[in-house]
Motif scaffolding. Structure first.
Motif, mmCIF file in Angstrom:
data_model
loop_
_atom_site.group_PDB
_atom_site.id
_atom_site.type_symbol
_atom_site.label_atom_id
_atom_site.label_comp_id
_atom_site.label_asym_id
_atom_site.label_seq_id
_atom_site.Cartn_x
_atom_site.Cartn_y
_atom_site.Cartn_z
ATOM 1 N N TRP A 1 -6.804 2.619 1.849
ATOM 2 C CA TRP A 1 -5.902 1.984 2.821
ATOM 3 C C TRP A 1 -6.356 2.194 4.246
ATOM 4 O O TRP A 1 -6.062 1.392 5.127
ATOM 5 C CB TRP A 1 -4.466 2.483 2.622
ATOM 6 N N GLY B 1 -7.293 -2.123 0.315
ATOM 7 C CA GLY B 1 -6.617 -0.824 0.359
ATOM 8 C C GLY B 1 -6.587 -0.139 -1.001
ATOM 9 O O GLY B 1 -6.761 1.078 -1.109
ATOM 10 N N LEU C 1 0.803 -1.233 0.000
ATOM 11 C CA LEU C 1 0.000 0.000 0.000
ATOM 12 C C LEU C 1 0.834 1.279 0.000
ATOM 13 O O LEU C 1 0.276 2.379 0.065
ATOM 14 C CB LEU C 1 -0.936 0.002 1.227
#
Length: 401
Positions: free
Chosen positions: A156, A151, A25
């Motif tokens: 996220w 995410g 992420l």
């Protein structure tokens, strides 16, 4: 296997997810906060260093309370850290959230290993430790890919919110299922610290840093290596990490099974094979199928060392194993941080994206040498002890009045 191990495994699943999900992420987090990718990378480094510092710190603070209560406090910290990450208004606050969550990590696995080993018969201890670590390995197969997907699709922040909920489930499980084991009487902080004077404890920790460091040298740079060298599409990296995770699950369970039968031979085989496979990865990285197989093997061989190394530390620090057990978890993360840095250096020096595999192979080979040295020292001490024993004066008979 007792149900209490399931509660520990759920906690481990949450911790494993939060540790590794951030890697997938980083672009989203960096974009949202308007920071560069290397700056966002501090969320990985900060977490690893938080584990290294938090493991001994939280364990020392926990010597005053029962192990069950301490595990509950640690899950509370973990929940707070992930909630803070989920709602962070600025990057600095998210970094604080990551560090708060990481403080729980080392002590949770350290104290959890001791509790898991106490829940079962002596000949099943490594298996019980492996059972708890299954939560961490399964996180890489299920938690991390799902967390990354959520995410990327929803945001996220949602991922970190879900991880906090996992923490709550783990906390409730520990409260309900883990028995209240009384604190061992007469074990003081100085007894826990004395374990570090034992050369075998220190050798086991050095094997942990080098052996697991070997794994992370390669895996940290898996995305650029697989997209630039093997020719995989960006989206394939998630599946390659699932393969790595599946390898970890298998290796962890096999390592736990055989460490209860023959601990040192298990370490020789897994570390030796790991060094060879990492060296071969410099060649297999150029072929998609060979690369995929190698990634699964690195996961399996890397994690086959975890239960035996953790049990080795518990065995050698007998009497006061809690702090040594937690510091050994810190050693895994020290290995991660060190090898990721070394791997980055060889790439920056222009040796190419496969160069970290050589770094990993050298680290794993060094861990194997330490294992051989450790066993040789143990044999020497056993012989010396046996030689001294016959000459020991007979104990005087107690006088009867």
């Amino acid at each position: 296997m007792p149900l209490a191990l399931l509660a520990l495994a759920i906690g481990a699943f949450g911790i494993g997810t939060t540790e590794f999900v951030i890697m997938g992420l980083l672009p989203q987090v960096a974009g949202d906060f308007g920071v560069s990718i290397p700056t966002a990378g501090l969320l990985v480094t900060g977490y690893a260093l938080g584990v290294v510092i938090g493991a001994p710190l939280m364990t020392v603070l926990g010597t005053k309370v029962s192990r069950k209560r301490m595990l509950m406090v640690l899950m509370g910290l973990f929940i707070a850290g992930n909630l803070l990450s989920a709602v962070a208004p600025v990057f600095a606050v998210m970094l604080i959230g990551r560090v708060v969550a990481s403080l729980a990590h080392g002590a949770f696995f350290g104290i959890g290993s001791v509790v898991a080993a106490e829940l079962v018969a002596p000949q099943k201890k490594a298996g019980a430790i492996a059972m708890m670590f299954t939560g961490l390995t399964v996180a890489n197969v299920v938690g991390v890919p799902l967390g990354t997907l959520i995410g990327q699709q929803i945001g996220w922040r949602v991922t970190f919110g879900i991880v906090a909920v996992l923490g709550v489930i783990g906390l409730v499980g520990i409260a309900k299922l883990v028995p209240e084991v009384p604190k061992p009487e007469g074990v003081h902080l100085r007894d826990e610290l004395a374990a570090f004077k034992n050369a075998q404890v220190l050798l086991a920790m050095a094997m942990t840093v080098l052996g697991f460091g070997g794994v992370f040298a390669a895996i940290t740079y898996i995305a650029p290596m697989m997209t630039h060298v093997a020719g995989f599409a960006d989206g394939s990296v998630t599946w390659l990490l699932v393969l790595f995770g599946l390898g970890m699950v298998g290796g962890n369970l096999i390592g736990g099974k055989f460490a209860d039968r023959a601990l040192m031979p298990m370490l020789y085989v897994s570390l030796g094979a790991l060094a060879v496979v990492l060296a071969l990865f410099t060649l297999t990285a150029h072929n998609k199928i060979a690369a995929a197989v190698t990634i699964a093997l690195i996961g399996a061989l890397g994690f086959a060392t975890v239960p035996p190394l953790q049990k080795r530390v518990l065995d050698q620090a007998h009497g006061a194993p809690t702090l040594a057990s937690a510091v050994n978890i810190g050693a895994f993360n020290l290995g991660n941080a060190l090898s990721a840095w070394l791997g980055g250096m060889v790439i920056a020096a222009g040796f190419g994206y496969t160069a970290p595999n050589w770094v990993g192979a050298i680290l794993a080979a060094a861990a194997l040498l330490l294992a051989v040295l450790s066993a040789a020292l143990e044999r020497r001490d056993t012989k010396t002890g046996a030689a001294l024993a016959p000459d020991a004066p007979a104990m005087p008979e107690p006088a009867h009045h």
